[in-house]
Write a protein that holds these residues in place. Structure first.
Motif, PDB file in Angstrom:
ATOM      1  N   HIS A   1     -20.384 -23.941  23.175  1.00  0.00           N
ATOM      2  CA  HIS A   1     -21.668 -23.387  23.414  1.00  0.00           C
ATOM      3  C   HIS A   1     -22.020 -22.362  22.670  1.00  0.00           C
ATOM      4  CE1 HIS A   1     -21.354 -19.578  25.781  1.00  0.00           C
ATOM      5  NE2 HIS A   1     -20.585 -20.193  26.339  1.00  0.00           N
ATOM      6  N   CYS A   2     -23.338 -22.191  22.192  1.00  0.00           N
ATOM      7  CA  CYS A   2     -23.968 -20.936  21.462  1.00  0.00           C
ATOM      8  C   CYS A   2     -25.133 -20.371  22.679  1.00  0.00           C
ATOM      9  CB  CYS A   2     -24.324 -21.267  20.160  1.00  0.00           C
ATOM     10  SG  CYS A   2     -25.447 -22.856  20.361  1.00  0.00           S
ATOM     11  N   SER A   3     -26.193 -20.500  22.296  1.00  0.00           N
ATOM     12  CA  SER A   3     -27.296 -20.061  23.101  1.00  0.00           C
ATOM     13  C   SER A   3     -27.625 -21.190  23.812  1.00  0.00           C
ATOM     14  CB  SER A   3     -28.523 -19.417  22.221  1.00  0.00           C
ATOM     15  OG  SER A   3     -28.042 -18.209  21.568  1.00  0.00           O
ATOM     16  N   ASP A   4     -28.752 -22.070  23.270  1.00  0.00           N
ATOM     17  CA  ASP A   4     -29.292 -23.251  23.813  1.00  0.00           C
ATOM     18  C   ASP A   4     -28.280 -24.393  23.766  1.00  0.00           C
ATOM     19  OD1 ASP A   4     -31.391 -22.157  24.975  1.00  0.00           O
ATOM     20  OD2 ASP A   4     -32.339 -22.103  23.025  1.00  0.00           O
ATOM     21  N   GLY A   5     -27.384 -24.199  22.785  1.00  0.00           N
ATOM     22  CA  GLY A   5     -26.371 -25.443  22.751  1.00  0.00           C
ATOM     23  C   GLY A   5     -26.960 -26.581  21.805  1.00  0.00           C
ATOM     24  N   TRP A   6     -27.860 -26.449  21.016  1.00  0.00           N
ATOM     25  CA  TRP A   6     -28.029 -27.337  20.044  1.00  0.00           C
ATOM     26  C   TRP A   6     -28.131 -27.185  18.679  1.00  0.00           C
ATOM     27  CZ3 TRP A   6     -32.994 -26.968  23.745  1.00  0.00           C
ATOM     28  CH2 TRP A   6     -33.723 -25.762  23.441  1.00  0.00           C
ATOM     29  N   ASP A   7     -27.709 -26.079  17.961  1.00  0.00           N
ATOM     30  CA  ASP A   7     -27.542 -25.655  16.644  1.00  0.00           C
ATOM     31  C   ASP A   7     -26.052 -25.619  16.323  1.00  0.00           C
ATOM     32  OD1 ASP A   7     -30.462 -25.654  15.965  1.00  0.00           O
ATOM     33  OD2 ASP A   7     -30.812 -23.820  16.965  1.00  0.00           O
ATOM     34  N   ARG A   8     -25.760 -24.442  16.631  1.00  0.00           N
ATOM     35  CA  ARG A   8     -24.101 -24.052  16.251  1.00  0.00           C
ATOM     36  C   ARG A   8     -23.178 -24.986  17.067  1.00  0.00           C
ATOM     37  NH1 ARG A   8     -25.260 -17.455  16.519  1.00  0.00           N
ATOM     38  NH2 ARG A   8     -26.677 -18.359  18.047  1.00  0.00           N
ATOM     39  N   THR A   9     -23.571 -25.195  17.994  1.00  0.00           N
ATOM     40  CA  THR A   9     -22.680 -26.153  18.887  1.00  0.00           C
ATOM     41  C   THR A   9     -22.585 -27.479  18.351  1.00  0.00           C
ATOM     42  OG1 THR A   9     -23.377 -25.028  21.057  1.00  0.00           O
ATOM     43  CG2 THR A   9     -22.686 -27.104  21.529  1.00  0.00           C
ATOM     44  N   SER A  10     -23.897 -28.082  18.002  1.00  0.00           N
ATOM     45  CA  SER A  10     -23.797 -29.586  17.280  1.00  0.00           C
ATOM     46  C   SER A  10     -22.865 -29.342  15.991  1.00  0.00           C
ATOM     47  CB  SER A  10     -25.301 -30.010  16.958  1.00  0.00           C
ATOM     48  OG  SER A  10     -25.814 -30.088  18.073  1.00  0.00           O
ATOM     49  N   GLN A  11     -23.181 -28.347  15.308  1.00  0.00           N
ATOM     50  CA  GLN A  11     -22.163 -28.083  14.056  1.00  0.00           C
ATOM     51  C   GLN A  11     -20.633 -28.234  14.485  1.00  0.00           C
ATOM     52  OE1 GLN A  11     -23.763 -24.244  12.412  1.00  0.00           O
ATOM     53  NE2 GLN A  11     -24.967 -25.611  11.013  1.00  0.00           N
ATOM     54  N   LEU A  12     -20.485 -27.605  15.501  1.00  0.00           N
ATOM     55  CA  LEU A  12     -18.842 -27.175  15.707  1.00  0.00           C
ATOM     56  C   LEU A  12     -18.224 -28.512  16.165  1.00  0.00           C
ATOM     57  CD1 LEU A  12     -19.047 -23.724  17.202  1.00  0.00           C
ATOM     58  CD2 LEU A  12     -17.908 -24.241  14.828  1.00  0.00           C
ATOM     59  N   SER A  13     -19.327 -29.123  17.132  1.00  0.00           N
ATOM     60  CA  SER A  13     -18.745 -30.305  17.767  1.00  0.00           C
ATOM     61  C   SER A  13     -18.751 -31.607  16.745  1.00  0.00           C
ATOM     62  CB  SER A  13     -19.752 -30.688  18.887  1.00  0.00           C
ATOM     63  OG  SER A  13     -19.548 -31.942  19.643  1.00  0.00           O
ATOM     64  N   ALA A  14     -19.661 -31.860  16.139  1.00  0.00           N
ATOM     65  CA  ALA A  14     -19.521 -33.026  15.152  1.00  0.00           C
ATOM     66  C   ALA A  14     -18.461 -32.629  14.212  1.00  0.00           C
ATOM     67  CB  ALA A  14     -20.857 -33.126  14.593  1.00  0.00           C
ATOM     68  N   LEU A  15     -18.247 -31.280  13.563  1.00  0.00           N
ATOM     69  CA  LEU A  15     -17.315 -31.409  12.767  1.00  0.00           C
ATOM     70  C   LEU A  15     -15.851 -31.535  12.912  1.00  0.00           C
ATOM     71  CD1 LEU A  15     -18.884 -28.520  10.451  1.00  0.00           C
ATOM     72  CD2 LEU A  15     -18.601 -30.708   9.757  1.00  0.00           C
ATOM     73  N   SER A  16     -15.659 -30.975  14.337  1.00  0.00           N
ATOM     74  CA  SER A  16     -14.283 -31.013  15.131  1.00  0.00           C
ATOM     75  C   SER A  16     -14.078 -32.482  15.087  1.00  0.00           C
ATOM     76  CB  SER A  16     -14.250 -30.247  16.245  1.00  0.00           C
ATOM     77  OG  SER A  16     -15.301 -30.597  17.061  1.00  0.00           O
ATOM     78  N   GLN A  17     -15.000 -33.398  15.624  1.00  0.00           N
ATOM     79  CA  GLN A  17     -14.614 -34.683  15.758  1.00  0.00           C
ATOM     80  C   GLN A  17     -14.568 -35.327  14.438  1.00  0.00           C
ATOM     81  OE1 GLN A  17     -17.555 -36.520  18.902  1.00  0.00           O
ATOM     82  NE2 GLN A  17     -18.223 -34.505  18.933  1.00  0.00           N
ATOM     83  N   LEU A  18     -15.029 -35.135  13.299  1.00  0.00           N
ATOM     84  CA  LEU A  18     -14.993 -35.762  11.920  1.00  0.00           C
ATOM     85  C   LEU A  18     -13.477 -35.261  11.613  1.00  0.00           C
ATOM     86  CD1 LEU A  18     -16.931 -37.027  10.291  1.00  0.00           C
ATOM     87  CD2 LEU A  18     -16.870 -35.049   8.829  1.00  0.00           C
ATOM     88  N   MET A  19     -12.942 -34.202  12.201  1.00  0.00           N
ATOM     89  CA  MET A  19     -11.496 -33.970  11.498  1.00  0.00           C
ATOM     90  C   MET A  19     -10.641 -34.501  12.530  1.00  0.00           C
ATOM     91  SD  MET A  19     -11.915 -29.638  11.081  1.00  0.00           S
ATOM     92  CE  MET A  19     -13.354 -29.071  10.361  1.00  0.00           C
ATOM     93  N   LEU A  20     -10.914 -34.875  13.836  1.00  0.00           N
ATOM     94  CA  LEU A  20      -9.938 -35.536  14.829  1.00  0.00           C
ATOM     95  C   LEU A  20      -9.927 -37.104  14.497  1.00  0.00           C
ATOM     96  CD1 LEU A  20     -10.894 -33.200  17.885  1.00  0.00           C
ATOM     97  CD2 LEU A  20      -8.558 -33.400  16.798  1.00  0.00           C
ATOM     98  N   ASP A  21     -11.006 -37.653  14.321  1.00  0.00           N
ATOM     99  CA  ASP A  21     -11.070 -39.087  14.390  1.00  0.00           C
ATOM    100  C   ASP A  21     -11.508 -39.740  13.463  1.00  0.00           C
ATOM    101  OD1 ASP A  21     -11.483 -41.532  15.563  1.00  0.00           O
ATOM    102  OD2 ASP A  21     -12.337 -40.904  17.377  1.00  0.00           O
TER     103      ASP A  21
END
Length: 782
Positions: free
Chosen positions: A410-430
């Motif tokens: 999470h970050c603050s509202d969970g839609w900026d940095r959270t989206s970056q980290l979530s999507a990029l980590s999945q791109l590395m994993l899957d």
């Protein structure tokens, strides 16, 4: 057929220092500059080529400045335009009135629409190729989570679909389909939502298909300065982290290293028994300890712990500051199932200023063919921010894919940095997300469905502030060679005038940022702007741009691992602003459904899939084999090998990356000299034995010599549960101590330490521990 609103002949355009004469026509959605076609004078041929055209969509305008001339001046007025795609052009007109009419019409069609329904997306007529694609139906949330392993009937897998947000009343910014732990009732979720801003509770976004470890995402908790608690939220986070390994999965174990082993110990063997040294730049693998569960999924062996992690993407000081307004970050005394890591990813305002500095380095792109200012590029810190985002994402990917652990982001509202980290980590994993369709699903899921505010961050309806009239000494200076002056003198004078112009523009921009944009009076002829659609310049930030830039870095470093090419990313960036398609309009799933965008507009994916051949990587290798170098399931960024996305900025690689390439070449020469001077025979070590005959699919071998330590760039601090540090008798007194630091050499967070010696059991039994006790008085070593 496009209706032309205004047409002007004999317009002189200057771009990258080159002058072209042509005509301009303005339609409802584009400014079009055309140059006459060239005739083929070959014998027997009289074919005239098609006119060359430059189409500028009005939402792509980032800055438009009109420079009138004095009546007695013989100079021509001009309009300088800078696009969001970093294309710059200066247009010279025959007289002030024509230039004024052009400026007024462009301004009216850009920032005085009043509603998104007047954007091009609502008028666009797709081609026959696009009409058969059905881009709005590519992403189906239930199908994607089923692909990951979530089942409506098999609750024993630990996750379930909930209908709690089916009508968006639970959390308006969340998707209608949510996946939560099976044991959580809707009543518990409702109580837990009171503790998260905008009711964005922890919910599943990715379930690893091999080890059943999860990535969940949420917004910040409402802790406040009084340390508010919510038992339901604590139970929800614990349930997210309690999921057991799937049947048949055996995490790899690692015995204590031989004391005589060197740092360059693991040049291991491939699965086929052949010896093959690994790339020194690959990250070192830190395998999870063997965990044993009972039939109900409870861990039976204490100490065989997963390294579960709560990621707060903000700097720790920013998180603490939010406590004053009743928000903040988790008190780890209440979340005993995990540790927490603060990242050093800056907020939207810092990122906006960073991009503005990059633009300043490119600012003379219309009048000059000179390369960007390398000093300004460095001072922008743009690549440093990209590095932090990639570093944090790699740390998450390691926790899930290698440490077999769960992560909540999470970050603050969970839609900026959270989206970056979530999507990029999945791109590395899957590897699925590295296919063209998979990447579309990833963007739809983690950006569009989970509520990244594209409208707020992009400002599709533009702003009056972006349209200015320059009435100073620079006005009337025609920026092109000729008229009795040497070209070098003209360029020199133009550069001086440009410097003065940009000093004044930056000063004006600072004044505007210091003011409240909501109090700026609109002109009388402007259409009334719907409040939630009005552009607020302080909320604009290149968040999605940074994500695409980070993906470009991975694509550049792993050119055979992605089905799509660089051009796909560049065109996706363009269409995220162009408003030709409806995909990125508005801020969340609820708003898009209420606006019926899927009925009234065309999906951007129709554009790409109808032209698939133009966006496919010819070098793509889809095969996945964890025991063959270059075909592993996981990929990681090379943090010391980041480069400017020069194609996006409209410059050559040499212009933007020349200094970086030279520095990298010098570094390689130094490393080779040192290596030749200290060369020694490498030592080999076999991979750890698995309890099963078949090697674990999660085991990947890497060379640990000079391996990057993911998190060293972005990690700003760590908090651990006081009970884990002191024991139950001292936990209450220790709970108030904030163990935050920058050097985490004594903590195992997905590979932050190179040797693991500090993470060994103090009893010398060779059993790896999740955390080494850290003194509460000293904190983590600075």
């Amino acid at each position: 057929m496009l209706e032309v609103r205004l047409s002007v002949e004999d317009v002189t355009a200057v771009a990258r220092g080159e002058t072209t004469v042509g005509s301009i026509r303005l339609t409802d959605h584009h400014l079009v500059f055309s140059t006459p076609g060239q005739k083929d004078h070959a014998p027997g041929k009289s074919i005239q080529e098609r006119p060359r055209e430059i189409w500028v969509a009005y939402p792509m305008l980032a800055n438009c400045e009109f420079k009138p001339t004095a009546p007695v001046s013989r100079r021509e007025p001009c309009i300088r335009i800078r696009g969001r795609d970093f294309y710059c052009i200066c247009l010279h007109f025959p007289d002030n009135k024509i230039a004024q009419d052009i400026f007024n019409l462009v301004k009216q069609r850009s920032c005085r629409l009043g509603s998104i329904e007047k954007l091009h997306a609502f008028d666009y007529k797709p081609s026959s190729r696009e009409r058969v694609i059905g881009g709005w139906n590519i992403y189906n949330a239930r199908e994607e989570f089923r692909r990951q392993g979530v089942s409506e009937k098999q609750y024993e897998k630990g996750w379930k679909f909930t209908e709690i947000n089916d009508n968006y009343q639970f959390s308006p910014t969340y998707p209608s389909v949510l996946v939560v732990p099976s044991k959580m009732s809707d009543a518990t979720l409702k109580h837990a939502s009171n503790h998260r801003t905008r009711c964005r509770i922890p919910t599943l976004t990715y379930l690893h298909p091999v080890n059943n470890c999860s990535i969940t995402r949420s917004s910040q908790p409402r802790v406040g300065i009084t340390g508010n608690r919510n038992p339901q939220d604590e139970a929800l986070v614990a349930a997210c982290f309690e999921q057991k390994f799937p049947a048949g999965f055996q995490p790899t174990t690692k015995t204590e290293a031989d004391p005589a082993a060197t740092d360059a110990e693991s040049l291991g063997q491939l699965g086929d028994g052949s010896s093959n040294p690994k790339d020194a730049s690959e990250p070192k693998v830190l395998t999870a300890d063997e965990a044993i569960f009972d039939d109900k999924g409870k861990r039976l062996i204490f100490g065989a712990q997963q390294h579960n992690l709560i990621i707060d993407a903000r700097p720790a000081i920013n998180s603490m500051a939010m406590q004053v307004v009743g928000k903040g970050s988790e008190d780890m005394a209440n979340y005993k199932c995990a540790s927490k890591a603060f990242l050093n990813i800056q907020n939207i305002h810092v990122m906006r200023k960073s991009l503005n500095k990059v633009i300043a380095a490119l600012k003379d792109g219309d009048i000059s063919a000179a390369p960007p200012n390398p000093e300004l590029l460095v001072r922008s810190d743009w690549l440093s921010h990209i590095k932090c985002v990639l570093d944090g994402s790699a740390m998450i990917a390691r926790q899930v894919g290698i440490q077999h652990s769960h992560v909540l982001i999470h970050c603050s509202d969970g839609w900026d940095r959270t989206s970056q980290l979530s999507a990029l980590s999945q791109l590395m994993l899957d590897p699925y997300f590295r296919t063209l369709k998979g990447f579309i699903v990833l963007v739809e899921k983690d950006w569009l469905s989970f509520g990244h505010m594209f409208h707020q961050r992009s400002g599709f309806l533009s702003s009056e502030q972006w349209f200015t009239v320059q009435n100073d000494a620079m006005a009337g200076t025609r920026i092109e060679p000729g008229e009795g002056e040497r070209p070098s003198e003209v360029i020199e004078n133009a550069m001086e005038n440009a410097k003065r112009f940009f000093r004044q523009a930056l000063s004006a921009e600072k004044d505007r940022e210091d003011s409240d944009p909501d109090t700026l009076a609109a002109e009388t002829e402007a259409a009334p702007v719907i409040e939630d659609q009005a552009t607020k310049t302080k909320e604009i930030s290149p968040v999605f741009h940074q994500f695409l830039d980070a993906v470009y870095q991975l694509l550049r470093q792993h050119p055979n691992r992605f089905e799509f090419n660089e051009r796909f990313l560049r065109r996706l960036f363009y269409h995220s602003y162009s408003c030709q398609y409806g995909t990125f309009l508005l801020n969340n799933e609820k708003q898009r459904k209420e606006a019926r965008l899927h009925e009234r507009t065309v999906s951007v994916w129709d554009h790409f899939l109808a032209r698939r051949e133009a966006f496919v990587n010819p070098n793509y290798e889809p095969e996945v084999d964890d025991f063959v170098k270059g075909k592993e399931r996981l990929i990681f960024p090379l943090l010391d090998d980041l480069r400017w996305w020069h194609q996006l900025f409209g410059r050559s690689n040499e212009e933007m990356n020349g200094p970086l390439e030279a520095a990298a070449a010098a570094k390689v020469k130094v490393a080779q000299a040192v290596q030749s001077a200290t060369a020694s025979p490498p030592t080999f070590q076999s991979p750890p034995e698995s309890s099963s005959e078949t090697p674990s699919p999660m085991f990947v071998q890497h060379n640990s010599f000079n391996a990057p330590t993911f998190g060293s760039t972005v990690l700003a601090g760590v908090e651990v549960n006081p009970t884990a540090l002191f024991g139950s008798d001292e936990a209450n007194s220790a709970a108030s101590v904030n163990t935050i630091g920058k050097n985490l050499s004594s903590i195992s967070l997905g590979g932050l330490n190179d040797t693991r010696k500090s993470a060994r059991s103090p009893h010398g039994n060779g059993v790896d521990q999740e955390m080494t006790p850290v003194s509460a008085t000293k904190g983590v070593a600075p």
